[in-house]
Design a protein around this motif. Structure first.
Motif, PDB file in Angstrom:
ATOM      1  N   ASN A  68      40.541 -19.376   1.185  1.00 54.20           N
ATOM      2  CA  ASN A  68      40.814 -18.007   1.623  1.00 54.20           C
ATOM      3  C   ASN A  68      40.063 -17.685   2.919  1.00 54.20           C
ATOM      4  N   SER A  69      39.957 -18.644   3.782  1.00 52.24           N
ATOM      5  CA  SER A  69      39.149 -18.554   4.991  1.00 52.24           C
ATOM      6  C   SER A  69      39.483 -17.361   5.887  1.00 52.24           C
ATOM      7  N   VAL A  70      38.444 -16.593   6.232  1.00 54.03           N
ATOM      8  CA  VAL A  70      38.577 -15.503   7.189  1.00 54.03           C
ATOM      9  C   VAL A  70      38.832 -16.064   8.585  1.00 54.03           C
ATOM     10  N   VAL A  71      38.163 -17.170   8.915  1.00 53.57           N
ATOM     11  CA  VAL A  71      38.316 -17.768  10.242  1.00 53.57           C
ATOM     12  C   VAL A  71      39.709 -18.373  10.412  1.00 53.57           C
ATOM     13  N   ALA A  72      40.222 -19.029   9.363  1.00 53.96           N
ATOM     14  CA  ALA A  72      41.577 -19.590   9.428  1.00 53.96           C
ATOM     15  C   ALA A  72      42.607 -18.488   9.644  1.00 53.96           C
ATOM     16  N   LYS A  73      42.406 -17.365   8.977  1.00 54.08           N
ATOM     17  CA  LYS A  73      43.311 -16.223   9.149  1.00 54.08           C
ATOM     18  C   LYS A  73      43.229 -15.712  10.577  1.00 54.08           C
ATOM     19  N   TRP A  74      42.019 -15.632  11.130  1.00 55.75           N
ATOM     20  CA  TRP A  74      41.840 -15.176  12.506  1.00 55.75           C
ATOM     21  C   TRP A  74      42.516 -16.125  13.491  1.00 55.75           C
ATOM     22  N   LEU A  75      42.471 -17.432  13.190  1.00 57.13           N
ATOM     23  CA  LEU A  75      43.117 -18.427  14.056  1.00 57.13           C
ATOM     24  C   LEU A  75      44.636 -18.383  13.953  1.00 57.13           C
ATOM     25  N   GLY A  76      45.144 -17.773  12.889  1.00 57.81           N
ATOM     26  CA  GLY A  76      46.581 -17.677  12.702  1.00 57.81           C
ATOM     27  C   GLY A  76      47.186 -18.766  11.848  1.00 57.81           C
ATOM     28  N   LEU A  77      46.363 -19.508  11.114  1.00 52.04           N
ATOM     29  CA  LEU A  77      46.897 -20.542  10.225  1.00 52.04           C
ATOM     30  C   LEU A  77      47.664 -19.882   9.079  1.00 52.04           C
ATOM     31  N   THR A  78      48.718 -20.541   8.634  1.00 55.57           N
ATOM     32  CA  THR A  78      49.533 -19.994   7.560  1.00 55.57           C
ATOM     33  C   THR A  78      48.747 -19.933   6.254  1.00 55.57           C
ATOM     34  N   LYS A  79      49.084 -18.982   5.434  1.00 52.93           N
ATOM     35  CA  LYS A  79      48.424 -18.827   4.145  1.00 52.93           C
ATOM     36  C   LYS A  79      48.766 -20.020   3.253  1.00 52.93           C
TER      37      LYS A  79
END
Length: 407
Positions: A165-176
């Motif tokens: 559930n990475s906050v950084v991955a979400k910020w980078l725009g990686l798909t859920k």
């Protein structure tokens, strides 16, 4: 809450799990200081244990903690794959055979012991506990990190190792991450006087589930159970550890599972039984994903959440740690000045290039292997028991025969 003045940090790693601590220790070995932000008040050891294959031992040796962990865990000699429907062994594999890069090595490592070993090698104060990120902003070449307690950090480099559930991955725009439609239950059994189990990895496939028992050392044994729940099977099971444990035992008793395996599950402390949905990042999305952007990137489950069917999740996180520390460390040691930001961005792009295809292969292979191993389909079961068991065992060894490189 009143915001605090921004503190300057060279490298901020988010998450003190396997990937985060591996990155931090790798950078420390290179002579680069970093801060690790962990949202929990202490190290989290969920998952109990994990299969640690040859590729992970190479990474741990590079980080300088391989022998420290080895001496605490049994060297597993064989893999025995059983049909859950017939109870017969469908495949025996020697886990010590010579690979392309040397002899294979598999041990089942207790997660809490590994995390503590990595933490002990870091300078005191590296990990900042109870530090939860609530927002990320940009200010020129810096990342501005806002924490729940009002603190603000200004970082040259931001590395997300904060899980599925990475906050950084979400910020980078990686798909859920996507749901695999499967659940996993894991547990740890403790035998104060010794369990007497052989140093073998015993895995049971088919009959609608995948299960296994692996001794960690002379007194601890780890077990897992994955399945695709129907509506009536999942009703309330996940909400209670006791119900979950009894559900697993009922499923195993209805199959041809040896008594010693049932005993391991029965012996598990009720507090040492957890269930969780299995999620993965679709391989196609990883091909197109922004693993790095500017001076930010992700590693571990934040990058490549995968099903556990290859036993490579933790191993891949350790590979990430070594590769990222090597690339980034060299860039940061090249001196400051205007060129530093360019070196940082180039180093993270190189890390992304190295890890992209490896991640795609691991995630995709694990997903397919899981479907085949767990399937109750008559045709797949027949092929698996007669032929595919050997192929699948070979894939486990092939995925582990990988060189992540030196620090």
């Amino acid at each position: 809450m009143q915001q605090k003045e921004a503190g300057e940090e060279a490298v901020v790693v988010v998450g003190a799990g396997i990937a985060g601590l591996a990155v931090a220790l790798g950078l420390h070995r290179k002579g680069v200081k970093c801060s690790v932000l962990e949202s929990s008040p202490e190290l989290r050891a969920s998952g109990f244990a994990f299969a640690t294959w040859t590729n992970a031992w190479q990474a741990l040796d590079n980080l300088g903690v391989g022998d420290k962990i080895r001496k605490l865990h049994l060297h597993l000699q064989e893999l025995h794959v059983f049909s859950s429907s017939t109870g017969e062994i469908t495949r025996r594999a020697d886990l010590t055979v010579q690979g392309k890069r040397g002899p294979n090595e598999l041990r089942c490592v207790r997660r809490d012991w590994l995390l503590r070993a990595l933490e002990e090698e870091l300078p005191k104060g590296t990990i900042r506990y109870s530090s939860k990120i609530v927002a990320i902003e940009e200010d020129g070449n810096a990342k501005i990190i806002h924490l729940a307690d009002g603190a603000i950090l200004r970082a040259k480099v931001l590395i997300g190792c904060d899980g599925v559930n990475s906050v950084v991955a979400k910020w980078l725009g990686l798909t859920k991450p996507s749901s695999s439609g499967r659940l996993a239950t894991r547990g740890l059994a403790h035998y104060p006087d010794g369990h007497g189990l052989d140093p073998r990895f015993k895995m049971f496939v088919g009959h609608g589930f995948r299960a296994g028992v692996i001794p960690c050392n002379e007194t601890d044994a780890y077990w897992f159970f994955t399945w695709s729940p129907s509506e009536h099977e999942s009703n309330g099971v996940e909400e209670s550890a006791e119900k979950m444990k009894q559900f697993v035992l009922t499923k195993l008793r209805s199959s041809k599972i040896p008594t010693e395996v049932l005993e391991v599950v029965e012996r598990s402390n009720i507090n040492d039984v957890v269930a969780s949905p299995l999620r993965f990042r679709p391989p196609l999305s990883l091909l197109l994903a922004s693993i790095s952007k500017g001076n930010a990137c992700v590693a571990g489950d934040a990058l490549h959440p995968m099903t556990p069917d290859l036993g490579q999740g933790g191993c891949a996180a350790l590979e990430d740690g070594v590769a990222l520390a090597r690339c980034l460390g060299d860039a940061l040691l090249g001196g400051g000045g205007a060129a530093e930001s360019e070196r940082i961005e180039a180093s993270l792009r190189e890390y992304a290039r190295i890890r992209r295809w490896r991640s795609v292969e691991l995630v995709g292979t694990a997903y397919v292997v899981g479907i085949v191993q767990q399937s109750n389909n008559a045709v797949i079961s027949f092929l698996r028991d007669k032929w595919l068991a050997g192929v699948l065992a070979g894939r486990l060894l092939k995925m582990a025969d990988y060189d992540c490189g030196k620090l």
